[in-house]
Design a protein around this motif. Structure first.
Motif, PDB file in Angstrom:
ATOM      1  N   LYS A 158       0.858  -1.185   0.000  1.00  0.00           N
ATOM      2  CA  LYS A 158       0.000   0.000   0.000  1.00  0.00           C
ATOM      3  C   LYS A 158       0.891   1.231   0.000  1.00  0.00           C
ATOM      4  CE  LYS A 158      -4.071   1.910   2.355  1.00  0.00           C
ATOM      5  NZ  LYS A 158      -4.968   1.753   1.198  1.00  0.00           N
ATOM      6  N   PHE A 159       0.438   2.282  -0.687  1.00  0.00           N
ATOM      7  CA  PHE A 159       1.152   3.550  -0.694  1.00  0.00           C
ATOM      8  C   PHE A 159       0.191   4.654  -0.279  1.00  0.00           C
ATOM      9  CE2 PHE A 159       2.326   7.556  -2.747  1.00  0.00           C
ATOM     10  CZ  PHE A 159       3.624   7.718  -2.259  1.00  0.00           C
ATOM     11  N   ILE A 160       0.646   5.525   0.633  1.00  0.00           N
ATOM     12  CA  ILE A 160      -0.178   6.650   1.049  1.00  0.00           C
ATOM     13  C   ILE A 160       0.638   7.939   0.990  1.00  0.00           C
ATOM     14  CG2 ILE A 160      -1.663   5.297   2.567  1.00  0.00           C
ATOM     15  CD1 ILE A 160      -0.042   6.448   4.944  1.00  0.00           C
ATOM     16  N   GLN A 161      -0.042   9.041   0.743  1.00  0.00           N
ATOM     17  CA  GLN A 161       0.554  10.372   0.839  1.00  0.00           C
ATOM     18  C   GLN A 161      -0.318  11.190   1.771  1.00  0.00           C
ATOM     19  OE1 GLN A 161       1.919  12.253  -2.803  1.00  0.00           O
ATOM     20  NE2 GLN A 161       1.411  14.285  -2.028  1.00  0.00           N
ATOM     21  N   ILE A 162       0.313  11.831   2.747  1.00  0.00           N
ATOM     22  CA  ILE A 162      -0.436  12.547   3.764  1.00  0.00           C
ATOM     23  C   ILE A 162      -0.958  13.860   3.185  1.00  0.00           C
ATOM     24  CG2 ILE A 162      -0.390  13.526   6.079  1.00  0.00           C
ATOM     25  CD1 ILE A 162      -0.028  10.444   5.875  1.00  0.00           C
ATOM     26  N   GLN A 163      -2.265  13.938   3.084  1.00  0.00           N
ATOM     27  CA  GLN A 163      -2.909  15.133   2.541  1.00  0.00           C
ATOM     28  C   GLN A 163      -3.998  15.679   3.467  1.00  0.00           C
ATOM     29  OE1 GLN A 163      -4.050  13.288  -1.265  1.00  0.00           O
ATOM     30  NE2 GLN A 163      -2.513  14.559  -2.299  1.00  0.00           N
ATOM     31  N   SER A 164      -4.322  14.952   4.518  1.00  0.00           N
ATOM     32  CA  SER A 164      -5.393  15.367   5.419  1.00  0.00           C
ATOM     33  C   SER A 164      -4.924  16.480   6.361  1.00  0.00           C
ATOM     34  CB  SER A 164      -5.888  14.167   6.233  1.00  0.00           C
ATOM     35  OG  SER A 164      -4.818  13.614   6.991  1.00  0.00           O
ATOM     36  N   ASP A 165      -5.881  17.116   6.985  1.00  0.00           N
ATOM     37  CA  ASP A 165      -5.604  18.215   7.913  1.00  0.00           C
ATOM     38  C   ASP A 165      -5.302  17.626   9.293  1.00  0.00           C
ATOM     39  OD1 ASP A 165      -5.408  20.554   9.323  1.00  0.00           O
ATOM     40  OD2 ASP A 165      -7.524  21.086   9.178  1.00  0.00           O
ATOM     41  N   PHE A 166      -4.096  17.080   9.442  1.00  0.00           N
ATOM     42  CA  PHE A 166      -3.749  16.397  10.692  1.00  0.00           C
ATOM     43  C   PHE A 166      -3.642  17.361  11.868  1.00  0.00           C
ATOM     44  CE2 PHE A 166       0.096  16.976   8.087  1.00  0.00           C
ATOM     45  CZ  PHE A 166       0.889  17.752   8.911  1.00  0.00           C
ATOM     46  N   PHE A 167      -3.324  18.631  11.619  1.00  0.00           N
ATOM     47  CA  PHE A 167      -3.190  19.567  12.737  1.00  0.00           C
ATOM     48  C   PHE A 167      -4.530  19.816  13.423  1.00  0.00           C
ATOM     49  CE2 PHE A 167       1.186  21.143  11.907  1.00  0.00           C
ATOM     50  CZ  PHE A 167       1.597  21.220  13.230  1.00  0.00           C
ATOM     51  N   SER A 168      -5.625  19.869  12.663  1.00  0.00           N
ATOM     52  CA  SER A 168      -6.930  20.106  13.302  1.00  0.00           C
ATOM     53  C   SER A 168      -7.314  18.928  14.185  1.00  0.00           C
ATOM     54  CB  SER A 168      -8.010  20.357  12.248  1.00  0.00           C
ATOM     55  OG  SER A 168      -8.236  19.213  11.453  1.00  0.00           O
ATOM     56  N   ARG A 169      -6.998  17.708  13.746  1.00  0.00           N
ATOM     57  CA  ARG A 169      -7.286  16.529  14.567  1.00  0.00           C
ATOM     58  C   ARG A 169      -6.397  16.512  15.799  1.00  0.00           C
ATOM     59  NH1 ARG A 169      -7.404  10.885  11.960  1.00  0.00           N
ATOM     60  NH2 ARG A 169      -8.124  10.488  14.060  1.00  0.00           N
ATOM     61  N   PHE A 170      -5.140  16.909  15.642  1.00  0.00           N
ATOM     62  CA  PHE A 170      -4.239  16.972  16.784  1.00  0.00           C
ATOM     63  C   PHE A 170      -4.744  17.973  17.821  1.00  0.00           C
ATOM     64  CE2 PHE A 170      -0.820  19.896  18.287  1.00  0.00           C
ATOM     65  CZ  PHE A 170      -0.441  19.160  19.408  1.00  0.00           C
ATOM     66  N   ILE A 171      -5.118  19.170  17.384  1.00  0.00           N
ATOM     67  CA  ILE A 171      -5.585  20.188  18.311  1.00  0.00           C
ATOM     68  C   ILE A 171      -6.865  19.726  19.018  1.00  0.00           C
ATOM     69  CG2 ILE A 171      -6.522  22.516  18.492  1.00  0.00           C
ATOM     70  CD1 ILE A 171      -3.507  22.517  18.201  1.00  0.00           C
ATOM     71  N   ALA A 172      -7.766  19.085  18.297  1.00  0.00           N
ATOM     72  CA  ALA A 172      -8.976  18.550  18.922  1.00  0.00           C
ATOM     73  C   ALA A 172      -8.620  17.528  19.985  1.00  0.00           C
ATOM     74  CB  ALA A 172      -9.884  17.926  17.860  1.00  0.00           C
ATOM     75  N   ASN A 173      -7.624  16.694  19.703  1.00  0.00           N
ATOM     76  CA  ASN A 173      -7.175  15.716  20.685  1.00  0.00           C
ATOM     77  C   ASN A 173      -6.558  16.398  21.898  1.00  0.00           C
ATOM     78  OD1 ASN A 173      -4.622  13.973  21.683  1.00  0.00           O
ATOM     79  ND2 ASN A 173      -6.310  12.634  21.128  1.00  0.00           N
ATOM     80  N   LEU A 174      -5.798  17.471  21.666  1.00  0.00           N
ATOM     81  CA  LEU A 174      -5.171  18.202  22.756  1.00  0.00           C
ATOM     82  C   LEU A 174      -6.219  18.815  23.681  1.00  0.00           C
ATOM     83  CD1 LEU A 174      -2.637  19.301  24.124  1.00  0.00           C
ATOM     84  CD2 LEU A 174      -2.599  21.144  22.418  1.00  0.00           C
ATOM     85  N   VAL A 175      -7.262  19.388  23.094  1.00  0.00           N
ATOM     86  CA  VAL A 175      -8.361  19.935  23.888  1.00  0.00           C
ATOM     87  C   VAL A 175      -9.018  18.831  24.716  1.00  0.00           C
ATOM     88  CG1 VAL A 175     -10.693  20.922  23.705  1.00  0.00           C
ATOM     89  CG2 VAL A 175      -8.803  21.929  22.404  1.00  0.00           C
ATOM     90  N   GLY A 176      -9.214  17.672  24.102  1.00  0.00           N
ATOM     91  CA  GLY A 176      -9.788  16.540  24.817  1.00  0.00           C
ATOM     92  C   GLY A 176      -8.915  16.075  25.967  1.00  0.00           C
ATOM     93  N   PHE A 177      -7.603  16.090  25.748  1.00  0.00           N
ATOM     94  CA  PHE A 177      -6.669  15.717  26.817  1.00  0.00           C
ATOM     95  C   PHE A 177      -6.762  16.679  27.988  1.00  0.00           C
ATOM     96  CE2 PHE A 177      -2.428  16.955  28.477  1.00  0.00           C
ATOM     97  CZ  PHE A 177      -2.213  15.870  29.308  1.00  0.00           C
ATOM     98  N   PHE A 178      -6.809  17.973  27.700  1.00  0.00           N
ATOM     99  CA  PHE A 178      -6.914  18.950  28.780  1.00  0.00           C
ATOM    100  C   PHE A 178      -8.179  18.717  29.608  1.00  0.00           C
ATOM    101  CE2 PHE A 178      -4.161  22.215  26.350  1.00  0.00           C
ATOM    102  CZ  PHE A 178      -3.023  21.776  26.996  1.00  0.00           C
ATOM    103  N   GLU A 179      -9.270  18.384  28.943  1.00  0.00           N
ATOM    104  CA  GLU A 179     -10.540  18.194  29.655  1.00  0.00           C
ATOM    105  C   GLU A 179     -10.591  16.882  30.426  1.00  0.00           C
ATOM    106  OE1 GLU A 179     -13.697  20.804  27.059  1.00  0.00           O
ATOM    107  OE2 GLU A 179     -13.255  18.773  26.348  1.00  0.00           O
ATOM    108  N   SER A 180      -9.991  15.831  29.884  1.00  0.00           N
ATOM    109  CA  SER A 180     -10.076  14.515  30.510  1.00  0.00           C
ATOM    110  C   SER A 180      -8.878  14.159  31.377  1.00  0.00           C
ATOM    111  CB  SER A 180     -10.227  13.437  29.428  1.00  0.00           C
ATOM    112  OG  SER A 180      -9.006  13.287  28.697  1.00  0.00           O
ATOM    113  N   GLY A 181      -7.725  14.761  31.072  1.00  0.00           N
ATOM    114  CA  GLY A 181      -6.491  14.386  31.761  1.00  0.00           C
ATOM    115  C   GLY A 181      -5.973  13.025  31.347  1.00  0.00           C
ATOM    116  N   LYS A 182      -6.494  12.502  30.237  1.00  0.00           N
ATOM    117  CA  LYS A 182      -6.100  11.159  29.795  1.00  0.00           C
ATOM    118  C   LYS A 182      -5.396  11.239  28.441  1.00  0.00           C
ATOM    119  CE  LYS A 182      -9.951   8.973  32.232  1.00  0.00           C
ATOM    120  NZ  LYS A 182     -11.184   8.142  32.110  1.00  0.00           N
ATOM    121  N   PRO A 183      -4.068  11.029  28.404  1.00  0.00           N
ATOM    122  CA  PRO A 183      -3.337  11.072  27.125  1.00  0.00           C
ATOM    123  C   PRO A 183      -3.668   9.872  26.260  1.00  0.00           C
ATOM    124  CG  PRO A 183      -1.882  10.398  28.899  1.00  0.00           C
ATOM    125  CD  PRO A 183      -3.181  10.776  29.547  1.00  0.00           C
TER     126      PRO A 183
END
Length: 277
Positions: free
Chosen positions: A222-247
């Protein structure tokens, strides 16, 4: 509203510039960067005071003040991980959710010390490359990966993390050895697993997109090229971590990544020879 504090080596850098608006938007206004500390001013960049004035963020004179007045903490210094342990010392003793930017630590020993300090003081903490959250990786089957060839931009010191972290996420932490096969301008590293599986990372300059070829044990590829908006998903995860305290990233993965990076830098000096991990 919860208050976020930035702790940085110097504040006029890309991550500090982008994260405040992204985190406020991702949290629906529930979180905002209110405080910041920068250890030095660089002559070719805006001073910490000028940067804070432009961003509407209060510059505090000590790390202690940022830690005391913030609900959540972000240790930045993305291009100078050698300062992460020093900059995070008080945050990791605070008990407050703390994110430490990539690259987490310059060595296995430093990574272990930081986790031990956080655990001792019951401080929720994690670190990650934003690339971990690319949609293209989420869709991949992890079981049965025999080999990976990864490519991407940047220099080894601050961009190898973006290829090594997805490899560890997909193939696991049981790395046995690494070998430097690249040149000064095109760094390349072989990552050898204890069971014979193998991955390579290749940094081919700023025009080379993040991409990956995978071979599975049953013969499929399989071959993939990263084209998705990974930063928005990362930031959403970071917000979730702050709220839950669970990495969402395990300590064992983060330490394994730091170890591979440390041994990879060591392997530069003995190219085409295995360095044990």
């Amino acid at each position: 509203m919860k208050k976020i504090g930035f702790i940085d080596y110097y504040l006029d850098e890309w991550h500090a510039e982008k994260y405040p608006a992204w985190m406020e938007q991702a949290s629906g206004g529930r979180m905002k960067v209110e405080f910041a500390y920068g250890q030095i001013d660089l002559p070719d960049k805006s001073s910490n005071a000028a940067w804070c004035a432009k961003k509407g963020i209060q510059l505090l004179s000590t790390i202690e003040a940022v830690v005391e007045q913030s609900d959540y903490l972000v240790i930045l210094s993305p291009d100078h991980p050698e300062f992460h342990e020093e900059l995070s010392l008080l945050a990791l003793q605070s008990g407050k959710p703390t994110y430490i930017d990539k690259t987490f630590a310059p060595s296995q020993a430093a990574a272990s010390r930081m986790f031990e300090l956080a655990e001792k003081h019951r401080t929720p903490m994690y670190s990650t490359s934003a690339l971990r959250f690319a949609d293209e990786y989420a869709d991949l089957q992890k079981i049965g990966i025999e080999s990976i060839c990864s490519l991407g931009p940047g220099e080894f010191g601050n961009y190898a993390i973006h290829q090594i972290e997805p490899i560890i996420m997909l193939m696991g932490i049981e790395v046995k050895r690494v070998m430097w096969t690249g040149t000064d301008k095109t760094p390349s590293l072989i990552i050898g697993y204890a069971d014979g599986r193998q991955a390579t990372i290749n940094l081919y300059g700023w025009d080379c997109p993040f991409s990956m070829a995978l071979r599975y044990e049953e013969g499929a590829s399989k071959f993939i090229q990263i084209q998705s908006d990974f930063f928005s998903r990362f930031i959403a995860n970071l917000v979730g971590f702050f709220e839950s305290g669970k990495p969402v990233v395990s300590q064992s993965e983060t330490i394994a990544i730091a170890t591979v990076l440390e041994r990879g830098l060591k392997a530069r000096f003995t190219p085409h020879q295995w360095v044990l991990v």
